[in-house]
Design a protein around this motif. Sequence first.
Motif, short mmCIF file in Angstrom:
data_model
loop_
_atom_site.label_atom_id
_atom_site.label_comp_id
_atom_site.label_asym_id
_atom_site.label_seq_id
_atom_site.Cartn_x
_atom_site.Cartn_y
_atom_site.Cartn_z
N GLU A 80 10.20 0.52 8.63
CA GLU A 80 9.69 1.47 7.64
C GLU A 80 8.70 0.82 6.68
O GLU A 80 8.34 1.42 5.67
CB GLU A 80 10.86 2.12 6.91
N GLN A 81 8.27 -0.40 6.99
CA GLN A 81 7.23 -1.02 6.16
C GLN A 81 5.99 -0.13 6.19
O GLN A 81 5.62 0.40 7.22
CB GLN A 81 6.88 -2.40 6.72
N LYS A 82 5.36 0.00 5.00
CA LYS A 82 4.29 0.99 4.87
C LYS A 82 2.95 0.37 4.50
O LYS A 82 2.89 -0.68 3.88
CB LYS A 82 4.65 1.94 3.71
N VAL A 83 1.90 1.11 4.86
CA VAL A 83 0.56 0.76 4.40
C VAL A 83 -0.04 1.99 3.75
O VAL A 83 -0.01 3.08 4.32
CB VAL A 83 -0.34 0.33 5.57
N LEU A 84 -0.56 1.80 2.54
CA LEU A 84 -1.25 2.89 1.86
C LEU A 84 -2.73 2.58 1.85
O LEU A 84 -3.13 1.44 1.56
CB LEU A 84 -0.73 3.01 0.43
N PHE A 85 -3.53 3.57 2.17
CA PHE A 85 -4.98 3.41 2.25
C PHE A 85 -5.61 4.42 1.29
O PHE A 85 -5.23 5.59 1.30
CB PHE A 85 -5.41 3.69 3.70
N LYS A 86 -6.53 3.96 0.47
CA LYS A 86 -7.11 4.88 -0.51
C LYS A 86 -8.58 4.58 -0.73
O LYS A 86 -8.97 3.42 -0.87
CB LYS A 86 -6.36 4.71 -1.84
N VAL A 87 -9.42 5.60 -0.72
CA VAL A 87 -10.81 5.44 -1.12
C VAL A 87 -11.05 6.34 -2.33
O VAL A 87 -10.87 7.55 -2.25
CB VAL A 87 -11.80 5.80 0.01
N GLN A 88 -11.43 5.70 -3.42
CA GLN A 88 -11.68 6.43 -4.67
C GLN A 88 -13.16 6.31 -4.99
O GLN A 88 -13.70 5.20 -5.03
CB GLN A 88 -10.84 5.78 -5.78
N THR A 89 -13.83 7.44 -5.19
CA THR A 89 -15.23 7.39 -5.61
C THR A 89 -15.37 8.26 -6.86
O THR A 89 -14.40 8.88 -7.28
CB THR A 89 -16.20 7.92 -4.52
N GLU A 126 3.37 -2.45 1.79
CA GLU A 126 4.72 -2.54 1.25
C GLU A 126 5.60 -3.19 2.31
O GLU A 126 6.18 -2.52 3.15
CB GLU A 126 5.26 -1.14 0.95
N LEU A 127 5.64 -4.50 2.25
CA LEU A 127 6.32 -5.22 3.32
C LEU A 127 7.82 -5.20 3.15
O LEU A 127 8.57 -5.00 4.07
CB LEU A 127 5.79 -6.66 3.40
N ARG A 128 8.24 -5.40 1.91
CA ARG A 128 9.66 -5.25 1.62
C ARG A 128 9.76 -4.38 0.38
O ARG A 128 8.83 -4.33 -0.42
CB ARG A 128 10.30 -6.62 1.35
N LEU A 129 10.88 -3.75 0.23
CA LEU A 129 11.05 -2.84 -0.90
C LEU A 129 10.71 -3.54 -2.22
O LEU A 129 11.23 -4.60 -2.52
CB LEU A 129 12.50 -2.35 -0.92
N GLY A 130 9.78 -2.93 -2.95
CA GLY A 130 9.48 -3.45 -4.28
C GLY A 130 8.51 -4.62 -4.32
O GLY A 130 8.23 -5.14 -5.38
N PRO A 132 4.95 -4.85 -3.23
CA PRO A 132 3.70 -4.40 -2.62
C PRO A 132 2.62 -5.48 -2.72
O PRO A 132 2.61 -6.27 -3.66
CB PRO A 132 3.32 -3.18 -3.45
N TYR A 133 1.77 -5.53 -1.72
CA TYR A 133 0.66 -6.47 -1.71
C TYR A 133 -0.62 -5.65 -1.67
O TYR A 133 -0.85 -4.89 -0.74
CB TYR A 133 0.78 -7.37 -0.48
N THR A 134 -1.44 -5.78 -2.72
CA THR A 134 -2.61 -4.91 -2.87
C THR A 134 -3.92 -5.65 -2.67
O THR A 134 -4.10 -6.72 -3.24
CB THR A 134 -2.61 -4.29 -4.28
N SER A 135 -4.83 -5.10 -1.86
CA SER A 135 -6.19 -5.64 -1.76
C SER A 135 -7.18 -4.55 -2.12
O SER A 135 -7.03 -3.41 -1.68
CB SER A 135 -6.55 -6.09 -0.35
N ILE A 136 -8.18 -4.93 -2.90
CA ILE A 136 -9.20 -3.96 -3.30
C ILE A 136 -10.58 -4.51 -2.96
O ILE A 136 -10.87 -5.67 -3.27
CB ILE A 136 -9.12 -3.70 -4.82
N VAL A 137 -11.38 -3.70 -2.27
CA VAL A 137 -12.77 -4.11 -1.98
C VAL A 137 -13.69 -2.94 -2.31
O VAL A 137 -13.26 -1.79 -2.33
CB VAL A 137 -12.96 -4.50 -0.47
N PRO A 138 -14.96 -3.23 -2.60
CA PRO A 138 -15.89 -2.11 -2.82
C PRO A 138 -16.11 -1.36 -1.51
O PRO A 138 -15.95 -1.93 -0.44
CB PRO A 138 -17.19 -2.80 -3.26
N VAL A 139 -16.43 -0.08 -1.60
CA VAL A 139 -16.76 0.69 -0.41
C VAL A 139 -18.14 0.27 0.07
O VAL A 139 -19.11 0.35 -0.68
CB VAL A 139 -16.70 2.21 -0.70
N VAL A 140 -18.20 -0.22 1.29
CA VAL A 140 -19.46 -0.72 1.85
C VAL A 140 -19.74 0.07 3.12
O VAL A 140 -18.81 0.44 3.84
CB VAL A 140 -19.32 -2.23 2.15
#
Length: 281
Positions: A80-89, A126-130, A132-140
């Motif tokens: 149940e490990q999760k990945v969240l993907f988001k593009v904010q403009t 979200e590899l383990r509960l609580g 989270p590992y976050t990466s942020i890059v500009p939209v290219v």
Amino acid sequence: MYRDLDAQTREDLRLYFQDRDYMVVSVPKDELIRVYTLQANHAVAVAKRIHNLEGQRAELMGYAIMSALLLTSLVKHATEQKVLFKVQTDSGVVVSEADGKGRVRGFIEGDPQEGWVSGVLTVVKELRLGVPYTSIVPVVGRNLKEALSFYFEQSEQTKTYLDMHLEFTSAGAQAKAYLVQVLSGVSQRSIDLIEENLRNLSFLGKRPEEIAIEILKDMEPRLIGLKEVEYYCPCSEEIARSSLMLLQEEELQDILNEGPAEVVCKFCKRVYRFSREQLML
Ligand SMILES: [Zn+2]
């Protein structure tokens, strides 16, 4: 455990999955290359219907659904490990989320494509509960496909190739994608071969294992993983109730004076209603 991606395996997969959505993980016999291939026709059509989307926004949602599923290559298979993907403009946001079991959901607000150049792409693992590992890059790039490629280039240490195909038809959607990860130590000869196979690849009318076979042509492809994919929202009355409890007491009382408090799930549009009594206030 693996199976050769031969005629028998292909037939077994066809019989088992029929026209359902799924993802196939395969590898060549001799090199450290992983190939993820995906069919998400129904998941993308469901997202379009739930959110009542047309045109550019329907496309963006569809690509976001596939992106989240491709990103599950970064979490443990069948968990149940999760990945969240988001593009904010400046003009909107698109969010999608998928887990190691192939469950995916998403939503879109505004029209993020309009303000594309101002965008930020976020991936949360979200590899383990609580934790989270976050990466942020500009939209290219011009579209989500190029933006996701840039993310892999910047944030993951492996050489990656990816592509997505999306087409809406009167019958629903054709949504296919692949992600190829080339780990270190792979010979230049194999990289050249993969690149040539990718140049010749066509998604048209192909199932995930058939796409994998084309990508790994002349490399003795083997099947090492499978998962069914579906649009699934785990929201519940309990989750909706706790979101109300985050409001200020006064704010909540004001809402309840007008009638039952309502919570609409952003991902699936399910509506939860609570009376004062149900909230025990
Ligand atoms: Zn929901």
